[in-house]
Structure formats: C-alpha cells, structure tokens
Design a protein around this motif. Structure first.
Motif, short mmCIF file in Angstrom:
data_model
loop_
_atom_site.label_atom_id
_atom_site.label_comp_id
_atom_site.label_asym_id
_atom_site.label_seq_id
_atom_site.Cartn_x
_atom_site.Cartn_y
_atom_site.Cartn_z
N ARG A 98 55.17 20.29 109.25
CA ARG A 98 56.60 20.48 109.02
C ARG A 98 57.36 20.57 110.33
N PHE A 99 56.74 21.13 111.37
CA PHE A 99 57.34 21.12 112.70
C PHE A 99 57.50 19.70 113.20
N ASN A 100 56.43 18.91 113.10
CA ASN A 100 56.50 17.53 113.59
C ASN A 100 57.57 16.74 112.85
N ALA A 101 57.66 16.92 111.54
CA ALA A 101 58.67 16.20 110.76
C ALA A 101 60.07 16.63 111.16
N ALA A 102 60.27 17.92 111.41
CA ALA A 102 61.59 18.42 111.78
C ALA A 102 62.02 17.92 113.15
N ILE A 110 65.77 20.44 113.55
CA ILE A 110 65.71 21.64 114.37
C ILE A 110 65.99 21.27 115.82
N ARG A 111 66.44 22.24 116.58
CA ARG A 111 66.62 22.08 118.02
C ARG A 111 65.36 22.57 118.71
N LEU A 112 64.82 21.77 119.60
CA LEU A 112 63.60 22.14 120.32
C LEU A 112 63.94 22.48 121.76
N LYS A 113 63.59 23.69 122.18
CA LYS A 113 63.73 24.10 123.58
C LYS A 113 62.32 24.12 124.16
N ASP A 114 61.94 23.03 124.81
CA ASP A 114 60.60 22.89 125.35
C ASP A 114 60.42 23.83 126.54
N ALA A 115 59.24 24.43 126.65
CA ALA A 115 58.98 25.40 127.71
C ALA A 115 57.53 25.28 128.15
N ARG A 153 51.71 17.82 104.64
CA ARG A 153 52.07 16.54 105.25
C ARG A 153 53.35 15.97 104.65
N THR A 154 53.67 16.37 103.44
CA THR A 154 54.93 15.98 102.81
C THR A 154 55.69 17.24 102.43
N ALA A 155 57.01 17.12 102.33
CA ALA A 155 57.83 18.28 101.92
C ALA A 155 57.43 18.74 100.52
N GLU A 156 57.16 17.78 99.64
CA GLU A 156 56.77 18.14 98.28
C GLU A 156 55.46 18.92 98.27
N GLY A 157 54.51 18.46 99.08
CA GLY A 157 53.23 19.14 99.18
C GLY A 157 53.38 20.54 99.74
N PHE A 158 54.29 20.69 100.70
CA PHE A 158 54.55 22.01 101.28
C PHE A 158 55.04 22.98 100.22
N PHE A 159 56.06 22.59 99.46
CA PHE A 159 56.62 23.50 98.46
C PHE A 159 55.61 23.80 97.35
N ARG A 160 54.79 22.81 97.04
CA ARG A 160 53.75 23.04 96.03
C ARG A 160 52.73 24.06 96.55
N TYR A 161 52.33 23.92 97.80
CA TYR A 161 51.39 24.87 98.40
C TYR A 161 51.98 26.28 98.42
N ASP A 210 55.38 26.84 111.38
CA ASP A 210 55.44 25.66 110.51
C ASP A 210 55.98 26.02 109.13
N GLN A 211 55.55 27.15 108.59
CA GLN A 211 56.01 27.54 107.26
C GLN A 211 57.48 27.94 107.27
N LEU A 212 57.93 28.64 108.30
CA LEU A 212 59.34 29.01 108.38
C LEU A 212 60.22 27.77 108.51
N ILE A 213 59.75 26.77 109.26
CA ILE A 213 60.49 25.51 109.37
C ILE A 213 60.50 24.79 108.03
N GLY A 214 59.34 24.70 107.40
CA GLY A 214 59.25 24.01 106.11
C GLY A 214 60.15 24.63 105.06
N ALA A 215 60.37 25.95 105.15
CA ALA A 215 61.23 26.65 104.19
C ALA A 215 62.71 26.51 104.54
N GLY A 216 63.01 25.83 105.65
CA GLY A 216 64.40 25.58 106.01
C GLY A 216 65.10 26.75 106.67
N LEU A 217 64.34 27.66 107.29
CA LEU A 217 64.94 28.87 107.86
C LEU A 217 65.18 28.78 109.36
#
Length: 269
Positions: A82-86, A92-97, A251-259, A56-63
């Motif tokens: 952040r995963f759910n939002a992406a 992001i591309r999701l490869k379900d398994a 829950r929000t991008a802003e909250g993620f970066f603040r955290y 979740d953190q790697l996704i939130g950081a845009g990586l």
C-alpha cells in the motif's frame, strides 16, 4: 492505572505528526488497528528510522498524508504494497531521509535546539529533494567546510509497544533506546504493554537501567500480544506466515480491505 486502547486512540487527531518505531523495536499493532477504527486522517508519520506493516496499514486505510522515513518494507515478506501504490499514485507526500538524519532530528528536538549538524549527506541527491535541510559552511572552520543542518523533528505523539509497565506508569524498554529518543522528542507518548506489574521498575537494580520513567509517558494501555503479527523481544517471535499473508492480500486495495475485515478492523475505503 491502564487506559483502554480506545482512550489512547482518542489522543490521535487529524493532521498530527506521529513517531513510530522500526519493526524490531516494539511496534504497537494493537494501536494501529485502534487508530484505523478511529479514522483520524492526514497524519504525518515519522518512521524511526524505517517503517513496515504498521505504516502500510495506516496508508492503506487512507489515514496518511506524509511519510518521513529512510525506508518502508515488509522485510522478508517483500515490499510494502500500500505504501508503494501510494507513492506511485501520489496520494501521499514522501519526505525521504536517512537513518542518521531521522535520529539527528529527534535528538535536536529532545535537546530543545532548532537543528543538528551532519556531514554524511554531502554529495547525495537527497539534498536536492529536502529543501528543509540546509547546507552552509562550518562557522568555526578557517576555510570552506560544508555541513548539513537537520531541523528538529518534534512529533505530537510517539506510539510503541513494550513488554511491561508498572502501576506507577514507568515503562520497561530494555535496550531499545530509540524508544526513549522518540519519547523525549514528542509532546506525548502512548504505550501499549503486554502486562502491568505491581512493583516499581525503577526501584529494581535489574530493571531500572532499561526503564523509561513515567515523566515521559502520557498513557499506558494493556494489550497482550499487542505487537502481533510482529514479534516482541523476549516475549514471542514474529508470525511470518501472517506477514506473508498480508503481503499477498494487500497487493490490491480490495485485498487490503478484505484482509483488514478478516482481522476485525473495518477500514473505510
């Protein structure tokens, strides 16, 4: 000799496929923060077999460009925001398994074969979404006998956290054999540990069976409490309050970066 976390993070380059462990198996959150600082993007994450806070953190950081997984959640803290939002916005591309399919792909890679057959996927809708999974008739059967071929999963890098390594580069993983499977399948393995001991872990009958030999390890970095806020078996429990705090903030991008700034990581939005 232990490497710095910065040196380990320099091994991660744009577009690499990275194998990451399930939350209870030894997640290197110390490396997660270092990877965010480094900023290598368009990563293909392979969750072994599920993901959580690290993903979740790697996704939130845009990586992250792609996530291959059976599930991503924060467990008792709820969904991975952040995963759910992406997934919703298609960033992001999701490869379900499934869990067995992830393990089958890694096993094929460690055996040096192009695929491994499975039966349990027959009749599921996953086959409509995974064009790389092939269904054919068992060539050894006399009549129609469909079977699914799971392609080998060959990560560029495996990353995890463990209680200890020795000065020879051997890493003790105890009963967490999924960590060994990740290392066997990957080109290199980067490990953070709580401590580095002087004695040879392979020479001690009490530890040898749970050791991943240095042959499979690319580099080791020392990071006390390196799984925090996750726990590490036999060492410390998860920080439930902190996991819940993240779940609320992100829950929000802003909250993620603040955290992330509050925990000392300046993620670039």
């Amino acid at each position: 000799m232990a490497s710095s976390l910065g040196a380990l993070a320099k091994c991660i380059e744009r577009g690499m496929t990275i194998a990451l462990p399930v939350d209870y198996a030894g997640v290197s959150m110390a490396m997660t923060r270092e990877m965010i600082r480094r900023g290598a993007s368009d990563l293909h994450l392979v969750c072994v077999p599920t993901g959580g806070l690290q993903v979740d953190q790697l996704i939130g950081a845009g990586l992250v460009g792609t996530v291959e997984t059976s599930a991503v959640s924060l467990g008792e803290a709820g969904g991975a925001p952040r995963f759910n939002a992406a997934v919703r916005d298609g960033s992001i591309r999701l490869k379900d398994a499934t869990c067995p399919a992830i393990h089958a792909g890694l096993m094929a890679a460690q055996k040096g074969i192009p695929f491994l057959p499975m039966r349990g996927l027959i009749g599921t809708d996953l086959l409509r979404h995974r064009k790389d999974w092939r269904v054919l008739d068992n060539p050894l059967a006399d009549a129609g006998d469909p079977i699914v071929l799971i392609p080998a999963i060959k990560p560029d890098v495996a990353i995890f956290h463990a209680p200890m390594a020795d000065r020879f580069g051997n890493v003790w993983i105890g009963r967490r054999r999924e960590l060994a499977a990740m290392a066997y399948a990957s080109t290199i393995t980067l490990v953070t540990v709580e401590r580095i001991v002087e004695e040879n872990l392979l020479a001690d009958e009490l530890t040898a069976a749970g050791v991943l030999p240095a042959l499979y390890i690319g580099a080791v970095g020392q990071a006390p409490r390196g799984a925090w806020p996750y726990g590490l078996w036999g060492e410390y429990p998860p920080d439930v309050a902190e996991l819940n705090r993240y779940a609320q903030a992100a829950r929000t991008a802003e909250g993620f970066f603040r955290y992330m700034a509050e925990v000392g990581v300046e993620a670039v939005s």
